[in-house]
Enzyme design. Structure first.
Site, PDB file in Angstrom:
ATOM      1  N   GLU A  46     -47.508 -54.182 -49.834  1.00 30.81           N
ATOM      2  CA  GLU A  46     -47.088 -54.895 -48.647  1.00 30.81           C
ATOM      3  C   GLU A  46     -46.570 -53.859 -47.661  1.00 30.81           C
ATOM      4  O   GLU A  46     -46.042 -52.817 -48.055  1.00 30.81           O
ATOM      5  CB  GLU A  46     -46.038 -55.968 -48.936  1.00 30.81           C
ATOM      6  CG  GLU A  46     -44.671 -55.472 -49.315  1.00 30.81           C
ATOM      7  CD  GLU A  46     -44.535 -55.138 -50.792  1.00 30.81           C
ATOM      8  OE1 GLU A  46     -43.655 -54.320 -51.119  1.00 30.81           O
ATOM      9  OE2 GLU A  46     -45.300 -55.660 -51.623  1.00 30.81           O
ATOM     10  N   TYR A  87     -53.460 -47.071 -44.626  1.00 36.16           N
ATOM     11  CA  TYR A  87     -53.961 -47.828 -45.778  1.00 36.16           C
ATOM     12  C   TYR A  87     -55.404 -48.292 -45.549  1.00 36.16           C
ATOM     13  O   TYR A  87     -56.220 -48.255 -46.470  1.00 36.16           O
ATOM     14  CB  TYR A  87     -53.059 -49.025 -46.079  1.00 36.16           C
ATOM     15  CG  TYR A  87     -51.655 -48.623 -46.497  1.00 36.16           C
ATOM     16  CD1 TYR A  87     -51.437 -47.654 -47.476  1.00 36.16           C
ATOM     17  CD2 TYR A  87     -50.535 -49.208 -45.911  1.00 36.16           C
ATOM     18  CE1 TYR A  87     -50.163 -47.284 -47.863  1.00 36.16           C
ATOM     19  CE2 TYR A  87     -49.250 -48.842 -46.298  1.00 36.16           C
ATOM     20  CZ  TYR A  87     -49.074 -47.885 -47.266  1.00 36.16           C
ATOM     21  OH  TYR A  87     -47.804 -47.517 -47.642  1.00 36.16           O
TER      22      TYR A  87
END
Length: 189
Positions: A147, A159
């Site tokens: 997260e 990411y």
């Protein structure tokens, strides 16, 4: 080496209820749990690294420390289903990534990632993520999750470059009420 690889495959393919402990594979050359790349040394974290991890957090989070000494100690020393990889330059830890194995050993969750501000932009975070992805794929994990704050677009970009995709929004996930984005990377089909 073949015997070790057989042990690795047998132990982790179905997880068979055994506890995950990457520390037993420190000598496994195929996985590169410890190596040097462009002047940066990567290795598994030890308890003695926790003070450096807290200093990195203070630097990255402008004085805050989201994780306490006890949090890090639990994940590095006590939890056999979690570990950290650190990046060090000239013997000083400058970055880290943490992970925890979930869902009966099939998935890995990135718990946190940070690099001292002075060392950002040198591919250290990317290399930490790449190393973790390689290790989890070699261990037969299906998925990696994490997260990230919804307003942290820089981290989201990092990411995404590593193959993570947005899965869902987690409203008011953080203590300050900020939203998080749940990201996923499939490791095998």
């Amino acid at each position: 080496m073949k015997k070790l690889k057989t042990l690795l495959t047998t132990t982790f393919k179905g997880f068979s209820g055994k506890k995950f402990n990457p520390r037993r594979y420190l000598e496994m050359a195929d996985i590169d749990l410890e190596h040097d790349r462009e002047g940066v040394h990567y290795r598994l974290a030890d308890r003695v690294d926790i003070v450096a991890l807290l200093a990195i957090e203070r630097d990255v989070y402008n004085g805050d420390i989201p994780w306490t000494f006890s949090h890090f100690e639990h994940e590095i020393v006590k939890n056999d289903e979690a570990f950290f990889i650190v990046a060090e330059i000239s013997g000083s830890v400058v970055g880290f990534i943490g992970t925890r194995i979930n869902h009966h050993g099939q998935d890995a969750h990135v718990t946190n990632l940070a690099v001292f501000k002075a060392f950002q932009g040198q591919q250290i975070a990317s290399t930490l993520i790449e190393q973790l992805i390689s290790l989890m794929a070699a261990l037969g994990k299906n998925v990696m999750t994490l997260e990230v704050r919804r307003d942290n677009t820089k981290a989201q970009g990092l990411y995404r470059r590593q193959g993570f995709v947005t899965d869902k929004l987690l409203p008011q996930y953080y203590e300050d009420g900020a939203d998080a984005i749940w990201m996923v990377k499939e490791l095998k089909k």
